[in-house]
Write an enzyme that holds these catalytic residues in place. Structure first.
Site, PDB file in Angstrom:
ATOM      1  N   GLU A 213      -4.261   1.094  -7.194  1.00  5.63           N
ATOM      2  CA  GLU A 213      -4.668   2.271  -6.431  1.00  5.63           C
ATOM      3  C   GLU A 213      -3.796   3.466  -6.817  1.00  5.63           C
ATOM      4  O   GLU A 213      -2.711   3.646  -6.246  1.00  5.63           O
ATOM      5  CB  GLU A 213      -4.528   2.012  -4.932  1.00  5.63           C
ATOM      6  CG  GLU A 213      -5.542   1.072  -4.350  1.00  5.63           C
ATOM      7  CD  GLU A 213      -5.626   1.218  -2.838  1.00  5.63           C
ATOM      8  OE1 GLU A 213      -6.719   1.532  -2.344  1.00  5.63           O
ATOM      9  OE2 GLU A 213      -4.601   1.050  -2.156  1.00  5.63           O
TER      10      GLU A 213
ATOM     11  N   HIS B 162       0.846  -1.199   0.000  1.00  4.64           N
ATOM     12  CA  HIS B 162       0.000   0.000   0.000  1.00  4.64           C
ATOM     13  C   HIS B 162       0.879   1.246   0.000  1.00  4.64           C
ATOM     14  O   HIS B 162       1.913   1.289   0.666  1.00  4.64           O
ATOM     15  CB  HIS B 162      -0.927   0.002   1.215  1.00  4.64           C
ATOM     16  CG  HIS B 162      -2.027   1.011   1.121  1.00  4.64           C
ATOM     17  ND1 HIS B 162      -1.823   2.359   1.345  1.00  4.64           N
ATOM     18  CD2 HIS B 162      -3.343   0.881   0.796  1.00  4.64           C
ATOM     19  CE1 HIS B 162      -2.956   3.002   1.179  1.00  4.64           C
ATOM     20  NE2 HIS B 162      -3.896   2.128   0.841  1.00  4.64           N
TER      21      HIS B 162
END
Length: 223
Positions: free
Chosen positions: A151, A86
């Site tokens: 993302e 992430h």
């Protein structure tokens, strides 16, 4: 479709217990395509109708690693799914550990949601696909328990999702590299989720702030 909720540094053990109870009751039966990543201090020991995942971990069983979570700790709560890569972890210096984490998680049979994404400068320079391919070079794209979440950094927490055409282009490219499920994450909400899920090769979503309230997460799942 896969619906994953990254609760980040939100919820306490008490509030997540309520969150889980409502989600369990609504779902009725177990579904591993619904994944929730609570803070580690909020991990629940009981069986749930959704899969509980870890936002972060250290690639060890246990040992002299101050402040870290090892496999032994994840096992205690039945954690079988981990989030790796992430952008908020990469920004904290996690980059060098990513390959080691992936290999450790693969060795121990974890389901892995591996996050990739470019910043606005990379997008504007037309180097998105090149950048994403490089992020994927360090992992095994054939690992049977791998899920890739695209993302774009410029969409995380901003309330502004990437354009559908851009998402479609990226997912088309990723689908040419691997056959694993592909998710989109980045300001997913009730106003754009249907359009995002309709994109070719989109196998689900990784949701952040829009899933902090369990009622909202349920709405997104139900469509």
């Amino acid at each position: 479709m896969i619906f994953a909720a990254n609760l980040k540094c939100n919820h306490t053990r008490a509030s997540f217990k309520i969150y889980a109870e409502i989600l369990n009751k609504t779902m009725g039966a177990k579904c591993d395509d619904i994944i929730v990543f609570p803070p580690s201090v909020a991990f629940l020991e009981n069986e749930n109708n959704f899969m509980q995942g870890a936002q972060n971990f250290y690639p060890c069983v246990n040992g002299a690693f101050t402040g870290e979570l090892g496999k032994e700790h994840l096992d205690e709560f039945g954690i079988k799914c981990v989030l790796i890569g992430h952008s908020e972890r990469r920004a904290l210096g996690d980059e060098e550990l990513i390959k080691v984490k992936f290999n450790f998680a693969k060795e121990h049979g974890y389901k892995i949601i591996f996050c990739i994404g470019e910043n606005l400068d990379t997008k504007n320079s037309g180097k998105t696909l090149e950048f994403l391919k490089k992020q994927l070079e360090i992992i095994d794209l054939n690992y049977e328990k791998l899920i890739i979440a695209y993302e774009p950094i410029y969409s995380i927490g901003t309330g502004v999702s990437a354009q559908t055409a851009d998402i479609a282009k990226v997912l088309e490219f990723l689908a040419s590299l691997t056959k694993v499920p592909l998710l989109y994450g980045g300001s997913v909400n009730e106003n754009n989720i249907k359009e995002i899920l309709s994109v070719n090769h989109c196998g689900g979503v990784l949701i952040g702030s829009a899933a902090l309230k369990v009622e909202n997460f349920i709405k997104l799942i139900k469509g």
